[in-house]
Design a protein around this motif. Structure first.
Motif, mmCIF file in Angstrom:
data_model
loop_
_atom_site.group_PDB
_atom_site.id
_atom_site.type_symbol
_atom_site.label_atom_id
_atom_site.label_comp_id
_atom_site.label_asym_id
_atom_site.label_seq_id
_atom_site.Cartn_x
_atom_site.Cartn_y
_atom_site.Cartn_z
ATOM 1 N N HIS A 113 13.305 67.399 36.241
ATOM 2 C CA HIS A 113 12.948 66.094 36.814
ATOM 3 C C HIS A 113 13.410 65.997 38.270
ATOM 4 O O HIS A 113 12.666 65.523 39.131
ATOM 5 N N ALA A 114 14.643 66.422 38.541
ATOM 6 C CA ALA A 114 15.153 66.358 39.909
ATOM 7 C C ALA A 114 14.350 67.254 40.842
ATOM 8 O O ALA A 114 13.997 66.864 41.965
ATOM 9 N N VAL A 115 14.046 68.455 40.388
ATOM 10 C CA VAL A 115 13.242 69.389 41.196
ATOM 11 C C VAL A 115 11.872 68.800 41.491
ATOM 12 O O VAL A 115 11.372 68.861 42.623
ATOM 13 N N ASN A 116 11.242 68.221 40.478
ATOM 14 C CA ASN A 116 9.921 67.639 40.689
ATOM 15 C C ASN A 116 9.947 66.491 41.682
ATOM 16 O O ASN A 116 9.016 66.328 42.483
ATOM 17 N N ASP A 117 11.003 65.697 41.655
ATOM 18 C CA ASP A 117 11.100 64.609 42.618
ATOM 19 C C ASP A 117 11.268 65.156 44.034
ATOM 20 O O ASP A 117 10.718 64.602 44.992
ATOM 21 N N LEU A 118 12.016 66.243 44.174
ATOM 22 C CA LEU A 118 12.133 66.882 45.484
ATOM 23 C C LEU A 118 10.780 67.432 45.932
ATOM 24 O O LEU A 118 10.416 67.309 47.111
ATOM 25 N N TRP A 119 10.026 68.008 45.023
ATOM 26 C CA TRP A 119 8.670 68.473 45.360
ATOM 27 C C TRP A 119 7.771 67.289 45.756
ATOM 28 O O TRP A 119 6.954 67.413 46.669
ATOM 29 N N LEU A 120 7.929 66.152 45.079
ATOM 30 C CA LEU A 120 7.152 64.960 45.447
ATOM 31 C C LEU A 120 7.483 64.508 46.863
ATOM 32 O O LEU A 120 6.596 64.136 47.637
ATOM 33 N N ALA A 121 8.775 64.516 47.211
ATOM 34 C CA ALA A 121 9.173 64.131 48.569
ATOM 35 C C ALA A 121 8.618 65.116 49.590
ATOM 36 O O ALA A 121 8.175 64.725 50.687
ATOM 37 N N THR A 122 8.628 66.396 49.238
ATOM 38 C CA THR A 122 8.056 67.417 50.125
ATOM 39 C C THR A 122 6.569 67.163 50.333
ATOM 40 O O THR A 122 6.071 67.195 51.469
ATOM 41 N N SER A 123 5.855 66.889 49.257
ATOM 42 C CA SER A 123 4.422 66.590 49.346
ATOM 43 C C SER A 123 4.165 65.351 50.197
ATOM 44 O O SER A 123 3.210 65.306 50.979
ATOM 45 N N PHE A 124 5.044 64.348 50.047
ATOM 46 C CA PHE A 124 4.899 63.118 50.836
ATOM 47 C C PHE A 124 4.939 63.428 52.324
ATOM 48 O O PHE A 124 4.114 62.928 53.108
ATOM 49 N N PHE A 125 5.893 64.243 52.741
ATOM 50 C CA PHE A 125 6.015 64.532 54.168
ATOM 51 C C PHE A 125 4.913 65.472 54.662
ATOM 52 O O PHE A 125 4.490 65.373 55.822
ATOM 53 N N ILE A 126 4.434 66.341 53.806
ATOM 54 C CA ILE A 126 3.293 67.179 54.193
ATOM 55 C C ILE A 126 2.063 66.303 54.393
ATOM 56 O O ILE A 126 1.324 66.452 55.377
ATOM 57 N N ASP A 127 1.852 65.356 53.482
ATOM 58 C CA ASP A 127 0.702 64.447 53.593
ATOM 59 C C ASP A 127 0.831 63.514 54.792
ATOM 60 O O ASP A 127 -0.187 63.054 55.337
ATOM 61 N N ASN A 128 2.070 63.199 55.192
ATOM 62 C CA ASN A 128 2.313 62.247 56.282
ATOM 63 C C ASN A 128 2.933 62.919 57.503
ATOM 64 O O ASN A 128 3.651 62.284 58.271
ATOM 65 N N GLN A 129 2.616 64.176 57.691
ATOM 66 C CA GLN A 129 3.242 64.934 58.780
ATOM 67 C C GLN A 129 2.918 64.367 60.154
ATOM 68 O O GLN A 129 3.768 64.381 61.056
ATOM 69 N N GLU A 130 1.722 63.835 60.348
ATOM 70 C CA GLU A 130 1.365 63.278 61.655
ATOM 71 C C GLU A 130 2.107 61.960 61.903
ATOM 72 O O GLU A 130 2.584 61.705 63.011
ATOM 73 N N LYS A 131 2.218 61.158 60.878
ATOM 74 C CA LYS A 131 2.885 59.862 61.010
ATOM 75 C C LYS A 131 4.337 60.032 61.431
ATOM 76 O O LYS A 131 4.852 59.270 62.272
ATOM 77 N N TYR A 132 5.016 61.019 60.852
ATOM 78 C CA TYR A 132 6.448 61.192 61.132
ATOM 79 C C TYR A 132 6.724 62.386 62.053
ATOM 80 O O TYR A 132 7.882 62.738 62.272
ATOM 81 N N ASN A 133 5.671 62.996 62.576
ATOM 82 C CA ASN A 133 5.790 64.087 63.557
ATOM 83 C C ASN A 133 6.579 65.268 62.996
ATOM 84 O O ASN A 133 7.494 65.801 63.633
ATOM 85 N N ILE A 134 6.226 65.704 61.789
ATOM 86 C CA ILE A 134 6.968 66.739 61.072
ATOM 87 C C ILE A 134 6.287 68.097 61.221
ATOM 88 O O ILE A 134 5.065 68.219 61.065
ATOM 89 N N ASP A 135 7.088 69.116 61.472
ATOM 90 C CA ASP A 135 6.623 70.505 61.439
ATOM 91 C C ASP A 135 6.798 71.005 60.011
ATOM 92 O O ASP A 135 7.918 71.284 59.575
ATOM 93 N N THR A 136 5.706 71.110 59.269
ATOM 94 C CA THR A 136 5.798 71.435 57.839
ATOM 95 C C THR A 136 6.148 72.897 57.576
ATOM 96 O O THR A 136 6.403 73.270 56.435
ATOM 97 N N SER A 137 6.192 73.713 58.621
ATOM 98 C CA SER A 137 6.657 75.098 58.451
ATOM 99 C C SER A 137 8.176 75.175 58.574
ATOM 100 O O SER A 137 8.754 76.255 58.400
ATOM 101 N N LYS A 138 8.816 74.032 58.866
ATOM 102 C CA LYS A 138 10.263 74.008 59.068
ATOM 103 C C LYS A 138 10.907 72.907 58.237
ATOM 104 O O LYS A 138 11.597 72.027 58.739
ATOM 105 N N ILE A 139 10.630 72.946 56.927
ATOM 106 C CA ILE A 139 11.242 72.000 56.003
ATOM 107 C C ILE A 139 12.394 72.692 55.282
ATOM 108 O O ILE A 139 12.205 73.702 54.590
ATOM 109 N N PHE A 140 13.602 72.157 55.457
ATOM 110 C CA PHE A 140 14.805 72.684 54.816
ATOM 111 C C PHE A 140 15.222 71.737 53.689
ATOM 112 O O PHE A 140 14.983 70.534 53.771
ATOM 113 N N ILE A 141 15.838 72.292 52.651
ATOM 114 C CA ILE A 141 16.329 71.467 51.550
ATOM 115 C C ILE A 141 17.826 71.709 51.380
ATOM 116 O O ILE A 141 18.317 72.827 51.497
#
Length: 306
Positions: A113-141
């Motif tokens: 469950h915890a891992v899946n929630d982290l994957w959901l947060a990752t997906s959120f930022f990938i989907d909203n990368q332009e809004k938050y100016n995120i480089d999706t090749s540089k996501i650290f956990i």
């Protein structure tokens, strides 16, 4: 005098407003039964370049804890040019037995469950990368204790096999690196020469909750219903060395589980150095030994602390 007080009050309100803008609380996932939030910290100055992102998972044995535990390291990283978010996640083990008297399948579900929630947060930022100016090749956990276990499994579990939701991650997606405080992984075979990523690990070698080396969770006896073998930071470090990986291990000699969050909370520079070095493409393999003045039967087995 009255006008000076008014000006001072206005300045205070302006500063408070700027400080409030540094932290955003965002719902990163919601369905009929679940609503999950995160605290996002962004650099004060807008960047022309896309920002690297650091996601933080708090500890608490999958039964407690709060995302606010990650506010301090997240704010620190934002002050140093990173986007950083600390997550709430499903506390599946809450009000359940999670030690030696627990049920093994329930322990694994808590991880999942915890891992899946982290994957959901990752997906959120990938989907909203332009809004938050995120480089999706540089996501650290990053994570501490249960959070450390979460990030290790999020990085190496088979997404298609273990995913519980309808979200997707790009087929070639890989985290840029991870930091685990007193974490462990169920199976070292999950980490391969092909999928290895840079890691920073820190752990007390006297930890009696999450093993520093290889042992059962909580050091449960083999006849316990909650028996679960775990490979801790020292075992992961040696495995990464054998696979010619990039890895940094900090050992708190004699330290117990109380050191699980030390490099997130009390000495944050090594965390920043690790992230900056990975961003710069550096390769390293180092082991930093930190004395604590403590010793117990578990730590005595590691002679480099003598």
């Amino acid at each position: 005098m009255k006008s000076q007080n008014i000006i001072a009050l206005l300045l205070l309100m302006a500063v408070s407003g700027l400080q409030a803008q540094k932290k955003q609380t965002i719902t990163y996932f919601k369905n009929d039964t679940l609503s999950l939030q995160l605290n996002l910290f962004l650099p004060e100055k807008a960047s022309a370049k896309k920002l690297p992102l650091v996601l933080y998972v708090h500890g608490g044995g999958f039964s407690g804890g709060d995302r606010s535990a990650g506010d301090s390291p997240s704010k620190f990283l934002a002050q140093n040019g990173y986007a950083a978010a600390t997550l709430s996640y499903t506390l599946y083990a809450k009000n359940k037995k999670y030690s030696c008297d627990g049920a093994l399948p329930e322990k694994i579900k808590a991880f999942q469950h915890a891992v899946n929630d982290l994957w959901l947060a990752t997906s959120f930022f990938i989907d909203n990368q332009e809004k938050y100016n995120i480089d999706t090749s540089k996501i650290f956990i990053t994570g501490v204790s249960a959070g450390g276990e979460t990030v290790l499994h999020a990085a190496f579990w088979d997404f298609k096999l273990m995913n519980m939701y309808s979200n997707t991650l790009p087929g070639n997606f890989r985290y840029a690196g991870l930091i685990s405080g007193a974490g462990a992984i169920m199976d070292l075979n999950l980490i391969t020469a092909e999928n290895k990523i840079p890691m920073m690990l820190f752990h007390g070698n006297g930890d009696q909750t999450v093993p520093y080396g290889t042992a059962a969770h909580h050091y449960c006896p083999t006849n316990a219903t909650g028996w679960l073998m775990l490979f801790g930071s020292y075992s992961i470090y040696n495995d990464l060395i054998a696979k010619d990986g990039t890895v940094s291990l900090y050992t708190f000699c004699g330290g117990g589980h109380e050191y699980s969050g030390y490099l997130f909370e009390k000495d944050q520079k090594p965390m920043l150095d690790f992230l900056n070095d990975v961003m710069a493409g550096k390769k390293f393999q180092n082991h930093t030994i930190i004395p604590t003045g403590k010793k117990n039967a578990l730590s005595a087995a590691y002679h480099f602390c003598d």
